[in-house]
Design an enzyme around this catalytic site. Structure first.
Site, PDB file in Angstrom:
ATOM      1  N   ALA A 158       0.846  -1.202   0.000  1.00  0.00           N
ATOM      2  CA  ALA A 158       0.000   0.000   0.000  1.00  0.00           C
ATOM      3  C   ALA A 158       0.880   1.251   0.000  1.00  0.00           C
ATOM      4  O   ALA A 158       1.723   1.418   0.885  1.00  0.00           O
ATOM      5  CB  ALA A 158      -0.917   0.001   1.218  1.00  0.00           C
ATOM      6  N   ALA A 160       0.314   4.202   0.939  1.00  0.00           N
ATOM      7  CA  ALA A 160       0.165   5.008   2.154  1.00  0.00           C
ATOM      8  C   ALA A 160       0.701   4.307   3.393  1.00  0.00           C
ATOM      9  O   ALA A 160       0.767   4.931   4.460  1.00  0.00           O
ATOM     10  CB  ALA A 160      -1.303   5.361   2.367  1.00  0.00           C
ATOM     11  N   GLU A 161       1.091   3.033   3.261  1.00  0.00           N
ATOM     12  CA  GLU A 161       1.576   2.305   4.437  1.00  0.00           C
ATOM     13  C   GLU A 161       3.073   2.019   4.301  1.00  0.00           C
ATOM     14  O   GLU A 161       3.885   2.910   4.524  1.00  0.00           O
ATOM     15  CB  GLU A 161       0.728   1.048   4.650  1.00  0.00           C
ATOM     16  N   MET A 162       3.474   0.807   3.892  1.00  0.00           N
ATOM     17  CA  MET A 162       4.896   0.513   3.798  1.00  0.00           C
ATOM     18  C   MET A 162       5.478   0.880   2.433  1.00  0.00           C
ATOM     19  O   MET A 162       6.694   0.954   2.261  1.00  0.00           O
ATOM     20  CB  MET A 162       5.137  -0.954   4.151  1.00  0.00           C
TER      21      MET A 162
END
Length: 363
Positions: A158, A160-162
């Protein structure tokens, strides 16, 4: 009304097992019996015996942890998965691991109202619990993953994540000589260090993360002194008047289904983004969280919008905001101050003594 009833039938059929009439009768019997006990009276004989035993059995911990036939357990796979879970090389910045958000020192979550993602961006949802997922039927707040293997890929890739690609993750792990023997020990094949095996190892480790036995478990197994009278009254309310067990059912205290509980509306429609528009009940519906190891200080709900347990109890007492998608389980009810205290006392019995987690040696 016909469309609404159809929505609810679809939800029950798709996402949770039906509660049988004998089981519901047993719940009522146990709740009534416990309520009488708190009042200092003996329960009638018909409330004792098999009804109570069958009801308690519905909340009894399973003896073994299930692993799918497509990804069976092995100690080598668990060890590899643990190393990967704590390894920040799985993130683009090289500073964030799975354990950053699912921190064992913080109850396998991050303790924040909402998760923090790549570039310190505040994400729209809270970090969910990662324990007891070996028994889960759907994953993520909106259920868009149907296996732990599928779920393991999502935060890694993702943006927006990792914010990684699986190709880059594999390239980094191949550059660390210590990982090749770990993958060879856990998996067969000529080139076992690959994305599919990485996700299988992560999922295997996550399936081993099981809540330790709590005071409630000892009570269910027959130790009447394991929890106090206030907690027993709280459990009677939980399965009776308050109706909490309609959704927080089973030993994990979740039905693995999705409900709109009438929270303040945001742009996030939850399960509604993945369900047909005609299924009204899935709009603004989010997965029922487990109540095991509940962080008593909050915040709560999928987006952390309720700050503490008092706010949660007040929300359920009001019955939530009225709209077409509101779950049929949501009904206003009167909860006296002593009843609210009893419910909190019961929730406290679902917390176990923390078990230290030894950090792995990373290759």
């Amino acid at each position: 009304m016909g469309d609404r009833a159809q929505d609810n039938r679809l939800r029950r059929r798709a996402f949770r097992p039906a509660l049988t009439v004998p089981f519901l009768a047993a719940l009522c019997a146990l709740a009534s019996g416990l309520g009488l006990a708190q009042a200092g009276r003996s329960a009638p004989p018909e409330l004792a015996g098999e009804a109570v035993r069958s009801t308690k059995a519905a909340f009894r911990r399973p003896a073994d942890t299930p692993f799918p036939g497509t990804n069976p357990f092995s100690p080598e796979k668990e060890a590899l998965g643990k190393a990967l879970f704590f390894d920040p090389r799985l993130s683009r910045s090289g500073s964030v691991s799975c354990a950053t958000c699912h921190n064992p020192s913080l109850g396998w979550t991050d303790g924040l109202p909402r998760a923090v993602g790549f570039g310190m961006e505040i994400l729209p949802r809270r970090t969910p619990q990662v324990r007891n997922l070996a028994w889960a039927a759907a994953f993520q707040w909106d259920g868009r993953a149907d296996s732990l293997e599928m779920q393991a890929r999502m935060p890694i890739t993702a943006p927006a994540e990792m914010n990684m690609t699986m190709d880059l993750v594999i390239a980094r792990l191949k550059a660390a000589p210590g990982y090749a023997p770990l993958f060879r020990a856990a998996f067969a094949g000529d080139d076992p260090l690959n994305a599919g095996n990485l996700l299988a190892a992560l999922a295997t480790y996550e399936r081993t993360l099981v809540s330790p036995r709590a005071p409630f478990d000892r009570w269910i197994e027959g130790d009447e002194a394991a929890i106090g009278p206030d907690a027993k009254q709280g459990f009677a309310l939980f399965i009776g008047k308050a109706g909490c067990s309609a959704c927080h059912s089973g030993w994990r205290f979740t039905d693995d289904s999705f409900h709109d509980i009438g929270l303040a509306v945001t742009e996030d429609v939850g399960r509604g983004a993945f369900a047909p528009p005609s299924v009204t009940a899935m709009q603004h519906a989010f997965k029922t969280p487990s109540l095991r190891e509940l962080r008593m200080q909050g915040p709560y709900m999928h987006d952390g919008q309720l700050p503490d347990l008092d706010a949660v109890l007040e929300h359920y007492a009001r019955g939530g905001e009225k709209r077409p998608s509101l779950s049929f389980e949501m009904k206003p009810l009167e909860l006296a101050a002593d009843e609210r205290r009893a419910l909190v006392a019961f929730l406290q019995t679902l917390k176990a003594e923390p078990v230290p987690v030894a950090l792995p040696h990373l290759p």
